[in-house]
Design an enzyme around this catalytic site. Structure first.
Site, PDB file in Angstrom:
ATOM      1  N   ARG A 126       0.740  -1.320   0.037  1.00  0.00           N
ATOM      2  CA  ARG A 126       0.077   0.009  -0.109  1.00  0.00           C
ATOM      3  C   ARG A 126       0.899   1.493   0.025  1.00  0.00           C
ATOM      4  O   ARG A 126       0.618   2.256  -0.371  1.00  0.00           O
ATOM      5  CB  ARG A 126      -0.844  -0.303   1.236  1.00  0.00           C
ATOM      6  CG  ARG A 126      -0.689   0.688   2.437  1.00  0.00           C
ATOM      7  CD  ARG A 126      -1.526   0.452   3.459  1.00  0.00           C
ATOM      8  NE  ARG A 126      -1.816  -1.004   4.008  1.00  0.00           N
ATOM      9  CZ  ARG A 126      -3.036  -1.684   3.715  1.00  0.00           C
ATOM     10  NH1 ARG A 126      -3.978  -0.859   3.858  1.00  0.00           N
ATOM     11  NH2 ARG A 126      -2.978  -2.853   3.949  1.00  0.00           N
ATOM     12  N   CYS A 136     -27.121  -5.575  -4.378  1.00  0.00           N
ATOM     13  CA  CYS A 136     -28.263  -6.132  -3.716  1.00  0.00           C
ATOM     14  C   CYS A 136     -27.855  -6.674  -2.335  1.00  0.00           C
ATOM     15  O   CYS A 136     -28.036  -7.712  -2.117  1.00  0.00           O
ATOM     16  CB  CYS A 136     -29.084  -6.772  -4.853  1.00  0.00           C
ATOM     17  SG  CYS A 136     -30.817  -7.171  -3.916  1.00  0.00           S
TER      18      CYS A 136
HETATM   19  N1  LLP Z   1       4.611  -8.836   2.474  1.00  0.00           N
HETATM   20  C1  LLP Z   1       3.858  -9.630   2.771  1.00  0.00           C
HETATM   21  C2  LLP Z   1       4.099 -11.282   2.937  1.00  0.00           C
HETATM   22  C3  LLP Z   1       2.193  -9.530   2.872  1.00  0.00           C
HETATM   23  O1  LLP Z   1       1.222 -10.382   3.267  1.00  0.00           O
HETATM   24  C4  LLP Z   1       1.833  -8.365   2.589  1.00  0.00           C
HETATM   25  C5  LLP Z   1       0.162  -7.873   2.718  1.00  0.00           C
HETATM   26  C6  LLP Z   1       2.571  -7.072   2.462  1.00  0.00           C
HETATM   27  C7  LLP Z   1       3.921  -7.597   2.114  1.00  0.00           C
HETATM   28  C8  LLP Z   1       2.208  -5.983   1.777  1.00  0.00           C
HETATM   29  O2  LLP Z   1       1.585  -5.277   2.967  1.00  0.00           O
HETATM   30  P1  LLP Z   1       1.073  -3.501   3.106  1.00  0.00           P
HETATM   31  O3  LLP Z   1       2.550  -2.897   2.873  1.00  0.00           O
HETATM   32  O4  LLP Z   1       0.565  -3.380   1.717  1.00  0.00           O
HETATM   33  O5  LLP Z   1       0.612  -3.444   4.106  1.00  0.00           O
HETATM   34  N2  LLP Z   1      -6.249  -6.231   2.067  1.00  0.00           N
HETATM   35  C9  LLP Z   1      -5.893  -5.866   3.119  1.00  0.00           C
HETATM   36  C10 LLP Z   1      -4.197  -5.930   3.133  1.00  0.00           C
HETATM   37  C11 LLP Z   1      -4.076  -7.396   3.184  1.00  0.00           C
HETATM   38  C12 LLP Z   1      -2.495  -7.370   2.962  1.00  0.00           C
HETATM   39  C13 LLP Z   1      -1.913  -8.928   3.089  1.00  0.00           C
HETATM   40  N3  LLP Z   1      -0.602  -8.961   2.660  1.00  0.00           N
HETATM   41  C14 LLP Z   1      -6.301  -4.209   3.166  1.00  0.00           C
HETATM   42  O6  LLP Z   1      -6.993  -3.993   1.993  1.00  0.00           O
HETATM   43  O7  LLP Z   1      -5.871  -3.496   3.854  1.00  0.00           O
END
Ligand code: LLP
Length: 433
Positions: A272, A341
């Site tokens: 992100r 819906c």
């Molecule tokens: N590395 C690993 C091993 C991960 O599992 C993840 C995210 C990341 C890096 C990156 O994380 P970030 O920097 O994006 O926080 N759908 C959820 C987030 C799920 C993240 C899963 N793994 C949301 O919308 O907040």
């Protein structure tokens, strides 16, 4: 983001809306490039492509010097289609991180020589048994669960006993034995404790990393902080200061280098942080209605396009762009929902599905609602629920708006489905009954 908005990265929202048709995602290329540049002190920025894996975004991060993480055979396929090379390069351009291998993916990583980051002891055995004999030990890295985690929601906390992720920190010796048995060398360690964490929790990982690294010893040539770097979703949120985060990790890395007597590369693995702020979901207001004391804007995007509010009660900043270009509109409290819906199809909600509101300008049918900070886990988590086609994606690069994914068509929706030739007609079955 101001509540009344006319442009994104210098592009008129009205013109984009007319050109591409709502709903669609627009990503500002310059924001992604800026975020990568902020992380330049790390030896490797490894983009967690699960956040936003459109080929054009992968190509963009590659051109800005980032490498990529893949969590499925599909993500390996995407990475290669965007120009990343598989193989045991130093550093590897693609790394496969998971807690299990499905059979197809195990075949793919062996065949393509994509290095693996193992999140379960079983992965070490399965990879060791399947990988062909090499003259020198094949490198693997281990994803360690340090026994604690932290994230913006319990659903994205990836550390501690309640999480399925990573190799439990007390099982490291067992993993060293498994690797040795299969002639694999543990060349790297990785810890990702959760998503949308904070500096305090992310920094605690350094100590855990150092302890585990010392238990493994001098075979280590890289360590990864994982991802989880927070993004300022609300106007009042501060952007994380990268310098103290880097300094802590750099100090850890230097102590390990001194202990091992050779360089140790330092990786960071954001999803992100690179893409969230670059992305906007642009929708059109299709109904404005009052339900008792509540005012609703119903737009043509739903949780099929952006699932974060319904899944985590996540907050996304919103704005209205008037279709006729007015610059003065009074503000009001509104609930913003989509076309699905299902009553959970509300963008203004908090954890547990509690309906909330945002202060937005007055709007009419035909105006646009822009949902900000939507470039991470936005399109990537979209679905065809309610048989809604997946929406288009557009990359804003300087003066040019490139269509980087077309809207799905009705034909796309039913592709691959067949109606079997049934042996008994339904009416015959009913006659017998
Ligand atoms: N590395 C690993 C091993 C991960 O599992 C993840 C995210 C990341 C890096 C990156 O994380 P970030 O920097 O994006 O926080 N759908 C959820 C987030 C799920 C993240 C899963 N793994 C949301 O919308 O907040």
């Amino acid at each position: 983001m101001t509540p009344l908005l006319h442009d994104i990265a210098g592009h008129s929202i009205r013109e984009l809306g007319q050109q591409f048709g709502t709903p669609f995602y627009a990503y500002d290329a310059a924001t992604i490039a800026e975020r990568i540049a902020e992380l330049a002190a790390f030896d490797v920025v490894r983009y967690a492509q699960k956040a936003c894996s459109n080929l054009a975004i992968l190509d963009l991060v590659r051109r800005h010097g980032a490498m990529v993480d893949a969590v499925s055979a599909g993500e390996i396929h995407r990475a290669m289609a965007a120009g990343f090379q598989p193989g045991f390069h130093d550093p590897p351009e693609i790394v496969f991180t998971a807690d299990l291998f499905d059979r197809e993916t195990l075949d793919r990583v062996v065949e393509l020589e994509v290095p693996v980051n193992c999140g379960s002891p079983d992965m070490i055995d399965q990879y060791g048994e399947r990988a062909p004999g090499h003259s020198k030990p094949l490198p693997i890295t281990l994803r360690i669960n340090p026994g604690f985690g932290h994230g913006h929601s319990q659903k994205v906390n990836t550390g501690g006993e309640q999480s399925k992720h990573g190799i439990w920190h007390e099982q490291v010796n067992d993993c060293i034995e498994r690797a040795a048995k299969h002639n694999l060398t543990i060349s790297g360690l990785h810890m990702h404790i959760g998503s949308g964490s904070d500096l305090e929790h992310l920094s605690q990982v350094c100590t855990a990393m150092e302890q585990t690294a010392m238990a493994i010893g001098a075979s280590l040539t890289s360590i990864s902080t994982g991802g989880g770097l927070p993004t300022p979703y609300r106007n009042e949120d501060q952007r994380i200061d990268i310098q103290p985060f880097f300094d802590l990790w750099d100090a850890t890395r230097r102590r390990l280098e001194a202990a091992f007597g050779h360089p140790v590369s330092l990786e960071v693995e954001p999803g992100r942080y690179l893409s969230a702020e670059s992305g906007y979901l642009i929708s059109e207001v299709r109904a404005v209605k009052r339900m008792g004391s509540n005012l609703y804007y119903l737009v043509d995007a739903g949780f099929n396009n952006l699932a974060r509010p319904v899944m985590y009660g996540a907050y996304h900043p919103m704005a209205v762009c008037p279709a006729k270009g007015e610059t003065d509109r009074s503000l009001q409290e509104v609930i913003v929902g989509g076309p699905l819906c299902e009553s959970g199809d509300i963008f203004t909600q908090t954890e547990g599905g509690v309906v909330s509101s945002q202060t937005l300008p007055e709007a009419q049918v035909g105006d646009y609602v822009v949902i900000g900070c939507a470039g991470a886990y936005g399109f990537a988590m979209s679905s065809n629920y309610n048989s809604k086609p997946m929406c288009a994606e557009v990359l804003l690069d300087g003066d040019t708006a490139h269509l980087i994914r077309e809207h799905q068509t009705m034909e796309d929706l039913i592709r691959g489905e067949t109606i079997p030739h049934l042996t008994r007609r339904t009416d015959e079955a009913t006659d017998e009954a």
